[in-house]
Design an enzyme around this catalytic site. Structure first.
Site, PDB file in Angstrom:
ATOM      1  N   ARG A 160       0.822  -1.229   0.000  1.00 40.20           N
ATOM      2  CA  ARG A 160       0.000   0.000   0.000  1.00 40.20           C
ATOM      3  C   ARG A 160       0.855   1.278   0.000  1.00 40.20           C
ATOM      4  O   ARG A 160       0.434   2.306   0.518  1.00 40.20           O
ATOM      5  CB  ARG A 160      -0.946   0.051   1.209  1.00 40.20           C
ATOM      6  N   SER A 232     -10.937  -1.155   3.638  1.00 40.36           N
ATOM      7  CA  SER A 232     -10.114  -1.343   4.844  1.00 40.36           C
ATOM      8  C   SER A 232      -9.737   0.018   5.394  1.00 40.36           C
ATOM      9  O   SER A 232      -9.151   0.836   4.676  1.00 40.36           O
ATOM     10  CB  SER A 232      -8.816  -2.072   4.508  1.00 40.36           C
ATOM     11  N   GLU A 327      -5.174   3.221   6.750  1.00 42.06           N
ATOM     12  CA  GLU A 327      -4.804   3.099   5.349  1.00 42.06           C
ATOM     13  C   GLU A 327      -5.430   4.251   4.571  1.00 42.06           C
ATOM     14  O   GLU A 327      -4.905   4.681   3.561  1.00 42.06           O
ATOM     15  CB  GLU A 327      -5.326   1.754   4.806  1.00 42.06           C
TER      16      GLU A 327
HETATM   17  N1  EPU Z   1     -10.350 -11.564  10.197  1.00 38.89           N
HETATM   18  C1  EPU Z   1     -11.048 -11.736  11.373  1.00 38.89           C
HETATM   19  N2  EPU Z   1     -12.043 -10.860  11.657  1.00 38.89           N
HETATM   20  C2  EPU Z   1     -12.379  -9.845  10.851  1.00 38.89           C
HETATM   21  C3  EPU Z   1     -11.650  -9.663   9.650  1.00 38.89           C
HETATM   22  C4  EPU Z   1     -10.634 -10.532   9.343  1.00 38.89           C
HETATM   23  O1  EPU Z   1     -10.788 -12.661  12.140  1.00 38.89           O
HETATM   24  O2  EPU Z   1     -13.304  -9.116  11.177  1.00 38.89           O
HETATM   25  C5  EPU Z   1      -9.307 -12.550   9.834  1.00 38.89           C
HETATM   26  C6  EPU Z   1      -9.803 -13.433   8.683  1.00 38.89           C
HETATM   27  O3  EPU Z   1     -10.498 -14.543   9.156  1.00 38.89           O
HETATM   28  C7  EPU Z   1      -8.511 -13.844   8.016  1.00 38.89           C
HETATM   29  C8  EPU Z   1      -7.620 -12.623   8.208  1.00 38.89           C
HETATM   30  O4  EPU Z   1      -8.169 -11.884   9.313  1.00 38.89           O
HETATM   31  O5  EPU Z   1      -7.940 -14.922   8.658  1.00 38.89           O
HETATM   32  C9  EPU Z   1      -7.523 -11.767   6.984  1.00 38.89           C
HETATM   33  O6  EPU Z   1      -8.822 -11.314   6.612  1.00 38.89           O
HETATM   34  P1  EPU Z   1      -9.201 -10.952   5.089  1.00 38.89           P
HETATM   35  O7  EPU Z   1      -8.801 -12.044   4.173  1.00 38.89           O
HETATM   36  O8  EPU Z   1     -10.615 -10.509   5.073  1.00 38.89           O
HETATM   37  O9  EPU Z   1      -8.220  -9.785   4.701  1.00 38.89           O
HETATM   38  P2  EPU Z   1      -7.770  -8.492   5.457  1.00 38.89           P
HETATM   39  O10 EPU Z   1      -6.368  -8.644   5.875  1.00 38.89           O
HETATM   40  O11 EPU Z   1      -8.761  -8.140   6.509  1.00 38.89           O
HETATM   41  C10 EPU Z   1      -6.814  -7.438   3.247  1.00 38.89           C
HETATM   42  C11 EPU Z   1      -6.907  -6.172   2.468  1.00 38.89           C
HETATM   43  C12 EPU Z   1      -8.247  -6.077   1.752  1.00 38.89           C
HETATM   44  C13 EPU Z   1      -8.322  -7.257   0.792  1.00 38.89           C
HETATM   45  C14 EPU Z   1      -8.181  -8.546   1.599  1.00 38.89           C
HETATM   46  C15 EPU Z   1      -8.121  -9.757   0.713  1.00 38.89           C
HETATM   47  C16 EPU Z   1      -5.563  -4.558   3.678  1.00 38.89           C
HETATM   48  C17 EPU Z   1      -5.536  -3.317   4.499  1.00 38.89           C
HETATM   49  N3  EPU Z   1      -6.754  -5.032   3.354  1.00 38.89           N
HETATM   50  O12 EPU Z   1      -7.816  -7.418   4.253  1.00 38.89           O
HETATM   51  O13 EPU Z   1      -8.245  -4.894   0.978  1.00 38.89           O
HETATM   52  O14 EPU Z   1      -9.546  -7.263   0.087  1.00 38.89           O
HETATM   53  O15 EPU Z   1      -6.949  -8.525   2.357  1.00 38.89           O
HETATM   54  O16 EPU Z   1      -6.900  -9.792   0.053  1.00 38.89           O
HETATM   55  O17 EPU Z   1      -4.494  -5.082   3.351  1.00 38.89           O
HETATM   56  C18 EPU Z   1      -8.918  -2.607   1.043  1.00 38.89           C
HETATM   57  O18 EPU Z   1      -7.727  -2.327   0.966  1.00 38.89           O
HETATM   58  O19 EPU Z   1      -9.810  -1.714   1.088  1.00 38.89           O
HETATM   59  C19 EPU Z   1      -9.305  -4.004   1.104  1.00 38.89           C
HETATM   60  C20 EPU Z   1     -10.567  -4.370   1.258  1.00 38.89           C
END
Ligand code: EPU
Length: 331
Positions: A160, A232, A327
């Site tokens: 990012r 995010s 972010e």
């Molecule tokens: N998780 C939880 N609780 C929650 C959310 C997530 O336990 O409320 C756990 C999930 O179960 C999983 C891990 O955290 O084990 C990661 O969750 P997720 O795959 O949803 O991804 P994220 O890290 O929360 C990032 C990006 C998203 C992108 C997803 C998928 C960032 C800041 N965000 O989110 O990007 O869609 O991975 O690749 O890196 C964005 O930038 O606006 C965005 C949506």
């Protein structure tokens, strides 16, 4: 008259002026008029949080179009180089690629925003980042009007991050981005639940990945047309191996990803562990299906969102000893 600034958070904020341009020449004509005022370039307004009105000019690209420029680059018949206008809606570009049998962008389906922002923000999802397909970024200096092309390496991409968010912040407008796609399909299915979202035995195609990701995103992420949000809100922090070991000894169910320089811990998971998921503080809330997303329940001001942001950051710091940072661009 002051103009209302569009932002997916649905925060009411105004600028002295909003200026849109549809070509490089048009932008170059605008540049001299900017020299005595404050200005700020926006993309689709999907990563912004306004805490006050903007006492200056907001710039926005309306440069559209996709041009095949492979003849200028390609060494391999599988590679296709596309030069894309910075004002094109990002997901329209992904749809264009998938629809034309060009692979590499499908994991980035349905990310809100525009092509220009993909190059500034290094947008990413499901194991792919924009930097993986960006070849060059064509810009115009907002101080001199001169054109300058940045190679991928010159953009200094990381999670990012790019040079356009650091030392060159506010200095250039992205006018075109050149991406490299491939006619050869290399599916990227290892992130999270993509594989399980694809129907059993289905022949994996870019379209099937696109459909699966659109489905995951629509299920987990709030639709800004219904509930204001900026995707995010926080970045996922990267901690040292030592810090990770210490936490993992205590939380063996903690998800994590090993990355360059340490271990990435999902901020959404930590926020949920702190009990914030689905909780509101006035008109601002933590989304009930993805704790990394803050939402405007209706009528929230930037200050309401910041108040929630700070409360969440404090909880995470107190419980895990980790500082999480926004972010979104706070203005
Ligand atoms: N998780 C939880 N609780 C929650 C959310 C997530 O336990 O409320 C756990 C999930 O179960 C999983 C891990 O955290 O084990 C990661 O969750 P997720 O795959 O949803 O991804 P994220 O890290 O929360 C990032 C990006 C998203 C992108 C997803 C998928 C960032 C800041 N965000 O989110 O990007 O869609 O991975 O690749 O890196 C964005 O930038 O606006 C965005 C949506």
């Amino acid at each position: 008259m002051r103009k209302r600034i569009y932002n997916t958070f649905g925060i009411e904020a105004y600028a002295n002026d909003i200026v849109e341009y549809g070509s490089v020449a048009e932008l170059q004509n605008i540049v001299p008029t900017l020299q005595n005022c404050q200005y700020f370039h926006v993309g689709g307004g999907s990563n912004l949080l306004f805490t006050k009105d903007y006492e200056g000019t907001i710039l926005h690209s309306k440069i559209l179009g996709v041009e095949d420029v492979s003849y200028e680059y390609s060494q391999s018949s599988d590679d296709v180089y596309l030069k894309v206008g910075s004002g094109m809606v990002w997901d329209d570009f992904v749809g264009y690629c998938v629809g034309n049998g060009l692979c590499g962008a499908e994991n980035l389906s349905l990310i809100p925003g525009e092509v220009g922002a993909s190059a500034v923000q290094n947008i990413g999802a499901y194991g792919v980042e924009a930097k993986d397909i960006i070849v060059e970024v064509e810009c115009v200096s907002l101080t001199t009007g001169e054109k300058r092309t940045f190679t991928n390496a010159e953009c200094q991409y990381s999670y990012r991050q790019s040079i356009f968010k650091k030392e060159l912040k506010g200095q250039y407008a992205v006018v075109y981005v050149v991406y490299r796609l491939s006619r050869k399909f290399t599916p990227m299915l290892d992130y999270g639940n993509i594989r399980s979202q694809l129907s059993d035995g289905e022949n994996v195609t870019p379209q099937a990945i696109r459909d699966a990701i659109i489905n995951i995103r629509q299920t987990k992420l709030p639709d800004p047309k219904v509930t204001g949000n900026a995707g995010s809100f926080f970045m996922n922090p990267v901690v040292s191996k030592e810090k990770f070991e210490e936490l993992y000894a205590q939380y063996s169910n903690m998800p994590y990803y090993e990355v360059e320089g340490g271990v990435k811990i999902p901020a959404g998971w930590m926020i949920e562990q702190c009990g914030w998921k689905g909780k509101a503080l006035g008109p601002a809330a933590v989304h009930d299906r993805q704790a990394l997303v803050l939402v405007n329940l209706g009528g929230a001001t930037g200050a309401d969102i910041i108040c929630l942001c700070e409360a969440v950051r404090k909880s995470v710091k107190d419980k895990f000893g980790i500082t999480i940072n926004p972010e979104v661009n706070i203005i």
